[in-house]
Write an enzyme that holds these catalytic residues in place. Sequence first.
Site, PDB file in Angstrom:
ATOM      1  N   CYS A 145       0.835  -1.205   0.000  1.00 36.09           N
ATOM      2  CA  CYS A 145       0.000   0.000   0.000  1.00 36.09           C
ATOM      3  C   CYS A 145       0.867   1.252   0.000  1.00 36.09           C
ATOM      4  O   CYS A 145       1.403   1.648   1.042  1.00 36.09           O
ATOM      5  CB  CYS A 145      -0.914  -0.023   1.221  1.00 36.09           C
ATOM      6  N   CYS A 148      -0.365   4.083   2.248  1.00 35.21           N
ATOM      7  CA  CYS A 148      -0.143   3.869   3.685  1.00 35.21           C
ATOM      8  C   CYS A 148       1.329   4.061   4.045  1.00 35.21           C
ATOM      9  O   CYS A 148       1.649   4.637   5.079  1.00 35.21           O
ATOM     10  CB  CYS A 148      -0.516   2.451   4.107  1.00 35.21           C
ATOM     11  N   ASP A 149       2.243   3.552   3.222  1.00 27.99           N
ATOM     12  CA  ASP A 149       3.643   3.432   3.647  1.00 27.99           C
ATOM     13  C   ASP A 149       4.622   4.315   2.877  1.00 27.99           C
ATOM     14  O   ASP A 149       5.804   4.356   3.229  1.00 27.99           O
ATOM     15  CB  ASP A 149       4.091   1.963   3.502  1.00 27.99           C
TER      16      ASP A 149
END
Length: 321
Positions: A145, A148-149
């Site tokens: 992701c 997200c990261d």
Amino acid sequence: MGFKLSGFEGGKTEKHEIVIIGSGPAGLTAAIYAVRGGADTIVIAGYSSGGQLMLTSEVENFPGFPEPILGPELMKRMRQQAERLGVQIIDKDATEISLMEKPFKIKVEDDAYLADAVILAMGASARELGLPSEKKFKGKGVSYCAVCDGMFFKNMEVAVIGGGDTAVEDAIYLSKICKSVTLIHRRDKLRAQAIMQKRAFAIPNIKFVWNSEVVEIVGDSKVEGVKVKNKITNEITLIPVKGVFVDIGHVPNTMLVEGQVELTENKYIKLYGETGTSIKGVFAAGDIADPIYRQAVTAAGMGAKAALDALRYLQEIKEKE
Ligand code: NAP
């Protein structure tokens, strides 16, 4: 083919007309239609509710939003809409599903939800490469992701694996945060939509490595690079990167119903008609039953159809009683 739920000791048992499992665009749209159709409806949303759009950045192809909308914001609005109409939403995972006897039973930890009709909308999850080194570095440099990261790799070099819309979208997203992005694809042509390809090709810090597969992710305690094998020359090269984003598609989340409802060869729910399954009264919508389109808008459309089909089914059983 018997399937028995374990006991419900200590928990509560509730009965509803329609239980929807999943809270992506398919599940929430189904909920909106089901409750507006007059059915007592509950959604088992899961601990990480909202589905794959929660992991997306800007959505610019959902009709009704002339300006791009963030995926999580779109899901928040769908949820608010369902709640305003009276849908009860449980933010826990379904742990067991029993579809072999009526009423259908869904276990959520110690609680049980009984249903006259069920809509399966559990979606799909990221596919893994299947390398031992991928397992080793999961969460330590290997991510599924970018939204997200991505920030963990600010000003660093990263790799994206895959050639579909997700890979190209993530490469574009990461190119704004990271020093460089190397997109590694197993063929010499991207699968992504033309408009996305055009954008990515125009970004100077996105590099493309064609006809190549990742054979190992290397590093000590953290990722230091990826070893890729050129499928034409068989040459193996090491590309130094600190982060690896795996974007090679998805697998349907059918584990809880496998062995009960009929699945396709690729483990998607097998549909009978538009949203029917091999079990009368059990319907499916969205990515769990759709290996082809997999769009937020098509999932929402299927959710609406599943709810209308479930409402018709409830009407039929009422008329028979
Ligand atoms: P996808 O379209 O299935 O693409 C997966 C990519 O990964 C393909 O390029 C595939 O290669 C590659 N791949 C598959 N297995 C692999 C393996 N074991 N090793 C290496 N590469 C592998 O999946 P997606 O990109 O996640 O997209 C899923 C759906 O969501 C699509 O329908 C897409 O249109 C949609 N989506 C839309 C948007 C948008 O509209 N903004 C954004 C994201 C996703 P091959 O090409 O060789 O098969």
